[in-house]
Design an enzyme around this catalytic site. Structure first.
Site, PDB file in Angstrom:
ATOM      1  N   ARG A 160      42.112  42.818  42.191  1.00  0.00           N
ATOM      2  CA  ARG A 160      42.211  43.693  41.032  1.00  0.00           C
ATOM      3  C   ARG A 160      43.605  44.289  41.022  1.00  0.00           C
ATOM      4  NH1 ARG A 160      38.641  41.523  39.143  1.00  0.00           N
ATOM      5  NH2 ARG A 160      36.643  42.268  38.371  1.00  0.00           N
TER       6      ARG A 160
ATOM      7  N   GLU B 225      45.306  45.678  32.448  1.00  0.00           N
ATOM      8  CA  GLU B 225      45.065  44.439  31.695  1.00  0.00           C
ATOM      9  C   GLU B 225      44.602  44.754  30.282  1.00  0.00           C
ATOM     10  OE1 GLU B 225      42.506  41.698  33.784  1.00  0.00           O
ATOM     11  OE2 GLU B 225      43.686  41.867  35.605  1.00  0.00           O
TER      12      GLU B 225
ATOM     13  N   HIS C 168      44.511  36.457  34.574  1.00  0.00           N
ATOM     14  CA  HIS C 168      43.160  36.672  35.129  1.00  0.00           C
ATOM     15  C   HIS C 168      42.302  35.396  35.030  1.00  0.00           C
ATOM     16  CE1 HIS C 168      40.087  40.019  36.140  1.00  0.00           C
ATOM     17  NE2 HIS C 168      39.653  38.868  36.597  1.00  0.00           N
TER      18      HIS C 168
END
Ligand code: 8YV
Length: 321
Positions: free
Chosen positions: A241, A270, A288
């Site tokens: 993350r 993000e 991602h």
């Protein structure tokens, strides 16, 4: 609950939606827009189950506003840092996730990013496409060998261990930092040495891979002070993350080569990416993609289905968080 009403926040792979249609009264998000808090709450009216993804912020405010009948949050994904688990528990809402089925895919991507950053693959692709390749020469685009290098894995859960297995195949010397030490048998199988002290590990590694979940304890685990411990020739990869690294501090150190290179799949805010990172040749940026395989996404959907089925039958949840 024979046929639960399930609110699904994002468009899922067609076979997953077909399966959900078969088993549940499923409400889908046909145009796949990222939902606001209000839209999530509205979508949950009359629903028994919410099936969100990493793009949904299920904070205490959202959880408080969910209808009283909603009793399960079946997350499509393994990371649950976007869900306030304490608030869900306080309301008696169960939370499940999708472990195991995306482990190999995410570890593969970590290796892809590591190799791309070390061997300058994406930089080379940009140069070749830009018509700037004048031909081979002995000093052209020289990168770094990964075999024989010291790899430090931060977080030795399923994905960290899968990275270690792959790294063994590449002849790396594997070290890891984890809250608890692995059982001796697993450590032996992975040929990995435990570093109790993260700072000591960071200071001696050539390659670093982030594989821990983001929790209040790991937020900015790699802050500016820790990033300054890293050797200037080291390469950092993050497929966990974004929030486990202070992205602005990392960008600054990559820009002035206090850290040699990075391969990143996840970002602190993000889908925004720190503007400096976008300008750097020594950074490989993936959007991602950790679990983005057809096989993985279908298996993740099936995990969501199995958790909802178990819940509706009053059985133990296979993947309770
Ligand atoms: C998923 C991920 O695609 O599972 C996770 O935690 O980070 C991704 O690989 C995403 O979370 C889907 O919700």
């Amino acid at each position: 609950m024979i046929r639960p009403v399930v609110a699904v926040t994002r468009k899922l792979p067609a076979p997953v939606e077909a399966r959900m249609n078969e088993l549940f009264d499923a409400r889908f998000n046909a145009d796949d827009h990222a939902m606001t808090a209000d839209q999530i709450i509205t979508a949950c009216h009359g629903a028994d189950v919410l099936a969100p993804t990493v793009t949904d912020t299920i904070d205490a405010g959202v959880i408080e506003s969910l209808p009283p009948g909603l009793c399960l949050i079946a997350n499509f994904g393994v990371g649950v840092n976007h869900i306030d688990l304490a608030a869900a528990a306080a309301r008696g809402i169960g939370v499940t996730n999708t472990p195991d089925v995306l482990t190999d895919d995410t570890a593969d991507l970590a290796m892809a990013l590591l190799l791309s950053a070390a061997r300058r693959v994406v930089e080379g692709d940009r140069l070749a496409r830009g018509g700037k390749w004048g031909g081979w020469n002995p000093t052209f685009m020289v990168g770094h060998r990964v075999s024989g290098k010291r790899l430090g894995i931060i977080g030795m859960g399923r994905i960290g261990q899968a990275v270690a297995r792959r790294a063994n195949g590449f002849g790396m010397d594997i070290h890891y930092h984890n809250r608890s030490r692995l059982a001796p048998g697993i450590e032996g199988e992975l040929q990995a040495s435990w570093c109790e002290d993260l700072d000591e590990m960071l200071a001696t590694m050539d390659l670093i891979s982030g594989n821990c979940p983001q929790t209040p304890d790991t937020l900015h685990l790699l802050n500016a002070t820790r990033l300054d411990l890293i050797q200037p020739h080291a390469i950092i990869v993050n497929t966990a993350r974004g929030g486990i690294i202070d992205e602005a501090a990392l960008a600054e150190r990559l820009a002035d080569r206090r850290i040699a290179a990075a391969g990143l799949d996840v970002y602190e805010f993000e889908p925004a990416i720190h503007s400096t990172l976008l300008t750097l040749e020594n950074v490989v940026l993936a959007p991602h993609l950790g679990s983005a395989t057809h096989e993985g996404r279908i298996a993740m959907g099936e995990k969501v289905v199995q958790n909802i089925l178990a819940h509706s039958k009053g059985e133990a949840l296979p993947d309770r968080v």
